[in-house]
Design an enzyme around this catalytic site. Sequence first.
Site, short mmCIF file in Angstrom:
data_model
loop_
_atom_site.label_atom_id
_atom_site.label_comp_id
_atom_site.label_asym_id
_atom_site.label_seq_id
_atom_site.Cartn_x
_atom_site.Cartn_y
_atom_site.Cartn_z
N ASP A 58 0.83 -1.22 0.00
CA ASP A 58 0.00 0.00 0.00
C ASP A 58 0.86 1.26 0.00
O ASP A 58 0.49 2.28 -0.60
CB ASP A 58 -0.85 0.09 1.28
N HIS A 107 -4.59 -3.24 0.59
CA HIS A 107 -5.82 -2.84 1.27
C HIS A 107 -6.54 -1.86 0.34
O HIS A 107 -6.05 -0.76 0.10
CB HIS A 107 -5.46 -2.17 2.60
N ARG A 117 -9.07 0.58 0.16
CA ARG A 117 -9.90 1.34 1.11
C ARG A 117 -11.08 1.98 0.40
O ARG A 117 -11.01 2.29 -0.79
CB ARG A 117 -9.06 2.40 1.81
N HIS A 163 -4.89 4.95 -1.34
CA HIS A 163 -3.62 4.45 -1.90
C HIS A 163 -3.88 3.44 -3.02
O HIS A 163 -3.75 3.76 -4.18
CB HIS A 163 -2.64 3.95 -0.83
N1 PXP Z 1 -2.37 -6.18 8.62
C1 PXP Z 1 -3.44 -5.36 8.48
C2 PXP Z 1 -4.79 -5.93 8.67
C3 PXP Z 1 -3.26 -4.00 8.14
O1 PXP Z 1 -4.33 -3.20 8.01
C4 PXP Z 1 -1.94 -3.53 7.94
C5 PXP Z 1 -1.74 -2.09 7.51
O2 PXP Z 1 -2.21 -1.89 6.24
C6 PXP Z 1 -0.87 -4.42 8.09
C7 PXP Z 1 -1.11 -5.73 8.46
C8 PXP Z 1 0.55 -4.01 7.89
O3 PXP Z 1 0.89 -3.08 8.85
P1 PXP Z 1 2.26 -2.26 8.70
O4 PXP Z 1 2.14 -1.48 7.43
O5 PXP Z 1 2.26 -1.42 9.93
O6 PXP Z 1 3.35 -3.27 8.65
#
Ligand code: PXP
Length: 379
Positions: free
Chosen positions: A149, A183, A185, A190
Site C-alpha cells: 500500500d 488494502h 480502502r 492508496h
Molecule cells: N495487517 C493489516 C490488517 C493492516 O491493516 C496492515 C496495515 O495496512 C498491516 C497488516 C501491515 O501493517 P504495517 O504497514 O504497519 O506493517
Amino acid sequence: MPVFVKSNYKEPLPLIYFERCCNELLRLVNRSHQELNVFFTDDEEIKSINEKWFNRPWPTNCISFSMDESDVLGDIVISVDRAKKEAELGITTVKIRLVELVIHGLVHLLGFDHELSEEERMAMEQEEFILKTRLFRRNVMADLCINVDHVATIRQARGGTEPDPVVAAGIVELAGADGIVVHLREDRRHIQDRDVRLLRQTVQTRLTLEMAATDEMIKIASEIKPDIVTLVPEKRQELTTEGGLDVKGLESSIKDAVNRLHDAGIPVSLFVDPEEDQIEASSRVGAECIEIHTGRYADAEDAETQDREFEQIVKMAKFASDVGLRVHAGHGLKYHNTARLAAISEIVEFSIGHSIISRAVMVGLDKAVRDMLKIVKGM
Ligand code: PXP
C-alpha cells in the site's frame, strides 16, 4: 513460552527456526503444556557434562535430562561440533542434523532408550523417523507477506503513475516473499481498483485483499477473486487500521460477509485484537483464519507493557490454533520487534508493510541519488 532454546556455540545458529521446530514437536507429541530447554554447545562443554553426570569423559552428540515433572519435560544438550561431523558423514546439512538430534533427545525424554535392548532401539528409531517425517512435512517457518500500500501512497501523492505497486509487487516476489497484500480502502487513498485487478493477473505467490465488510467491497472481491480476503474495520479519519474487527459485536453482519465471500470461493481471515472472545466469535462465523493485530505489542512504550502484550499474543495464538483457526499476525511490526513473534510456531504468516517500504527508501536512496548524478553531472 514453554520452549527455551539457547546457544553458547562460537558461531550463530538459527535459534528461531529451532524454537519453532521444538514447539511443533511438542505439539506433535501432545506435550505443549510442558517446558523444554534446548542448549547448543561445543564438544568441550558436552564432554565435561558427560563426565560430570555420567562419568563418561568424552564428547557425545546429545544428552537428555528428564525432569519428570508435570510442567517440565526436561533439558536437551547438543554438541554442534558433533552435529557438523555427523552431517558430513550422513550427507545432510548441519541444520537438519541438529533437528534430528533435538528429536533424538526429545524421544529420550519421552521414555525411549536405545541402549536397553535391540527391540527398544528399533522402537526409538521408528518414533524418531515418524516425528522427523511429520515435522518436515510442515512448513516450519512462517510466511512473510508484504503489504505494498505504501508504494501506492507515494504514487497518489502526485497522482501520477510511479511508483507502481504492481511493479513493486513483482520485485517483492523476486526477493522471495510468500505473498502480496493490498488494502483497497473505501476512499481509495492508496491502492486503486486497477492495482488489484492487475495484481490478480501478475502475482505468482498469493494475493491477500484487505477490505471492509461492505457490499461494494464484497462485490469487487467476488469478481477479482483474491486468494484470501482479510476483513478489517475501516474509519475514514484514521491514518491506518486502528483496532481489530469487533467480530463479537457485529457477529451477524460479519457472518453474512464471510458466507458471501465463501460463496464466491474466497477463504476469509479476520483482523482481530488478541482477545479470547473475538477469536471465539471468529471461529463461530466460519472464518478460516484470524490475523492477530500486533499494534499494541509493537507500539508498547516500555518493556513491561511489551512483555505483557507478547504473552497475550502467545496465549491467543495457541488458543486460536487449538480452535482450528490458521493464525496470521501483523500491524506495526518493525525490524527490531518481529523476531520475538517469529518464534511463535502457531503464527504461520506475517503481514508487514510500512517498515519494509520505509527501509527500502533508505537503502535505495543512495543508488537513486547516484543514478541522477550521472544524468545531471555525467559522473
Ligand atoms: N495487517 C493489516 C490488517 C493492516 O491493516 C496492515 C496495515 O495496512 C498491516 C497488516 C501491515 O501493517 P504495517 O504497514 O504497519 O506493517
